[in-house]
Every structure is written in C-alpha cells, then in structure tokens.
Design an enzyme around this catalytic site. Structure first.
Site, PDB file in Angstrom:
ATOM      1  N   ASP A  56      35.504  26.174  34.255  1.00 45.23           N
ATOM      2  CA  ASP A  56      35.843  26.718  35.584  1.00 45.23           C
ATOM      3  C   ASP A  56      35.773  25.640  36.669  1.00 45.23           C
ATOM      4  O   ASP A  56      35.106  25.838  37.713  1.00 45.23           O
ATOM      5  CB  ASP A  56      34.875  27.852  35.952  1.00 45.23           C
ATOM      6  CG  ASP A  56      34.747  28.906  34.863  1.00 45.23           C
ATOM      7  OD1 ASP A  56      35.761  29.213  34.215  1.00 45.23           O
ATOM      8  OD2 ASP A  56      33.630  29.431  34.668  1.00 45.23           O
ATOM      9  N   GLU A 266      41.888  36.927  36.913  1.00 42.68           N
ATOM     10  CA  GLU A 266      40.696  36.242  37.452  1.00 42.68           C
ATOM     11  C   GLU A 266      41.085  34.808  37.816  1.00 42.68           C
ATOM     12  O   GLU A 266      42.239  34.408  37.712  1.00 42.68           O
ATOM     13  CB  GLU A 266      39.568  36.229  36.412  1.00 42.68           C
ATOM     14  CG  GLU A 266      39.893  35.439  35.158  1.00 42.68           C
ATOM     15  CD  GLU A 266      38.806  35.502  34.093  1.00 42.68           C
ATOM     16  OE1 GLU A 266      37.757  36.130  34.317  1.00 42.68           O
ATOM     17  OE2 GLU A 266      39.017  34.916  33.012  1.00 42.68           O
TER      18      GLU A 266
END
Ligand code: FUB
Length: 366
Positions: A56, A266
C-alpha cells in the site's frame, strides 16, 4: 471467483487465490497461495526493499526527497478469514529515497499500534501530508469495537516518530486514506474500501455491525462510492461531512455494483495533470487499477479505463507522483513471499497519453 482468475495475468506463477482485505475472500477453501515453479515470472520491476514486507505505498516528494508511507506486512499468525484478519499489521515503517533508482532506506518504526490510544487492531494503508513544517500521518485502524476509523499522528520529521491524536478523526470511517493538496493549497482526504474495509456497513453516518460482508446484495444498484472530505486548516479534522466520489460510465450514469471490472473497491488516489483531476482506485475482486477524470476534486469523475493489469497477489494498491517532470506509480505485489498478506512495494514509470488517459501498465511481462 473463478471469473476473476481468468483475469489474472496469464501465467502469474503464484496464484493468490487468497483473500484479502478489503481483503476478503469469497472461497475459503482456495485461500492458500500456490507456487508453480515450472515457469519464471517476468516482473516489470523489482521490490524496493526485501528486509521487511511492505504494501500500500503512498509516495510523496517532500523537500525534494522521496518518502514512501506503506503498510508493514507481518506474519502475525492470525488465521485467514473473510474479514482479512490475517492483515494484522502492528506498526509503520517509512521508506525514503533520494532518487527513483537510489538507495532505499527503512527508517524504522514511525508509529506503533500500542501508542494509538483508541486502536484495537489492524493498521492498514496509511498516507501522509506536509503543511507548515509539520508532517501528518493518516492511518486506518480498527477501534476497540472492531470498527475501522481513520486517525492522524504528527511529527516534525517526515519519517517520524509520529504522535497519534487521542481520538480518531471525527466523522471518519472505513479505510485507505489518500491525501491530496490542490494547487490552491486546499487539502482533501479520499477514503473508503468495501468488503473488509466495511464501507457497505455505513449508512447515513451510522455503522451496522450486522451489515453485509460484501456489496453483492445490491448488484443492480449504483455501486458504493469512495468518500472525499476537505481537511480543516490544522489538518486534524474534516471540514464538513464526507461526500460521495461518483464515477460515471460512458452514458454519464453511475457505475453499478455488478460492474466488478470498473466499480470502486478500495485504494483511492488523486493526482492532478494538465488541470484535470485523476481519481484512481482498485477494483478489488477483479484486481485492476482504474482511472476516472474530473474537473474538480469532488468530481464527478468519468471512467477512463484500466491503467494497470492485475499484479501477482490479490490486493492492488497504488500511488502516483511526479518527480522531475516524470510520473511514477508506486504499487505492490507478492513477488518475495507468494503470500497474499506478505507484500513488497515497487515503482515504475507512468505515462499520460496525448488524449489525457493513462497508458496501460503490464506489471508482468508477457
Ligand atoms: O493492507 C491492507 C489492505 O489491503 C489495504 O487497506 C487495502 O487497500 C489492501 O491493499
């Protein structure tokens, strides 16, 4: 789920049939990553760091230096389940580099879950911002009631240590904060993630603990949207209630839930290019990175297409920044471990085509 695997890169050697996060899986029996050792995967780029697992990656250029704010993946021993409990991260390490091909430094622990007064478990994808000499680290973590909230911590140093505020940001929920500062100095947070990210459980500012684990019960309705909230001048609060980030199709209609190849899942990110606002995100269970372009930070955004095909692993999460006139995407895959929850961050160049769309990136060479 089978449908999704058809879309995985042809010979991706490690089929992360696993689940994740938003990290949820739809097929519990197929949750082990399996390695096909008979073929060699040709990765577009190599892991930036191999001493620890990182995922991420939210990259920023602060005072001419590159900083990457990633999740710090660990083998916590937490059994895998539909909520992505195995993504049980406990701290953040910030990476830094002087240049894209330069040495990557792991700057050690920047913030630990034990130092966040309201945190329960699972430190997921963070992001950061710099304003007036203070660095702000924004992070999602489940509170003690097991509800994801977004917190903020501050430091005078881009790599920390950071000190967390006593409470989560009021009005915040779900996961994956991405911070964008516009050319006029206004700063916004994009956030949200469905399935394990809990966005489908929020209605009119209220959380339903018994709500659905997925968005699948509303297949013919407009898909759930990421959220945007302007930040107050002190960067510690939302300046008003979060608003929907609507992505429109070719007929100017909101994308539908059943449109798994295109709808938001997301991992939101925002960058501005030639005066246009590029909202980019993961389609989750179909593993694409998608882009949509708008005229304001709030959108609406017109869907443009996939700009990165699936990486090895289940989750797909990225950031995009400009460095010395070139654009780069930071992303992750599971090259080092072959396990869905032990990822490694990477970077590669990104190109805006003459028509403004982003050129397709193939993370695995064919
Ligand atoms: O790292 C945990 C979660 O996995 C992130 O919050 C999602 O974006 C996915 O990458």
């Amino acid at each position: 789920m089978m449908k999704n695997f058809k879309k995985m890169p042809g010979l991706a050697l490690i089929m992360a049939i696993a689940a994740t996060s938003s990290c949820q899986q739809t097929n519990k029996t197929a949750s082990k990553a399996t390695a096909d050792t008979s073929k060699k995967t040709m990765y577009l780029s190599q892991p930036l760091i191999s001493e620890i697992y990182t995922a991420d990656p939210s990259a920023h250029l602060f005072n001419g230096k590159i900083y990457i704010y990633p999740s710090h993946d660990i083998e916590a021993g937490t059994p895998e389940n539909d909520n992505g409990d195995h993504f049980d991260m406990k701290d953040y390490h910030i990476l830094s580099m002087d240049s894209i091909n330069g040495k990557v430094t792991d700057n050690g622990i920047a913030l630990s879950i034990k130092d966040i007064p309201w945190a329960g478990r699972q430190l997921w994808a963070p992001d950061a911002a710099l304003k007036n000499g203070t660095y702000y680290l924004y992070f999602p973590v489940k509170d003690k009631s097991d509800v994801f909230r977004i917190g903020v911590a501050t430091s005078k140093n881009p790599v920390g240590p950071f000190k967390a505020e006593a409470k989560p940001i009021e009005g915040s929920y779900s996961i994956d904060p991405a911070i964008f500062t516009d050319t006029d100095g206004s700063t916004y947070m994009y956030f949200g993630g469905i399935w394990g990210g809990q966005l489908q459980r929020w209605n009119n500012g209220k959380y339903d603990a018994n709500g659905s684990k997925t968005d699948s019960q509303k297949e013919n309705e407009p898909s759930l949207n990421a959220k945007i909230a302007k930040l107050t001048n002190n960067m510690l609060s939302f300046d008003g209630s979060p608003k929907d980030v609507v992505v429109l199709d070719e007929n100017n209609k909101p994308l539908l839930t059943k449109d798994h190849d295109r709808r938001f899942f997301e991992g939101a990110w925002m960058h501005k290019y030639n005066g246009k606002y590029y909202f980019t995100y993961s389609t989750g269970d179909t593993h694409f990175l998608a882009s949509a372009i708008g005229d304001t930070p709030y959108g609406p955004f017109k869907y443009q297409g996939t700009f990165m095909n699936p990486v090895e692993g289940w989750t797909t999460h990225h950031s995009i920044i400009e460095i010395k006139g070139k654009w780069y995407i930071f992303y992750h895959d599971t090259q080092l471990s072959g396990k869905t929850h032990l990822r490694n961050v990477k970077v590669t160049e990104l190109t805006h085509k003459a028509d403004g769309t982003i050129a397709l990136i193939e993370p695995i060479k064919k």
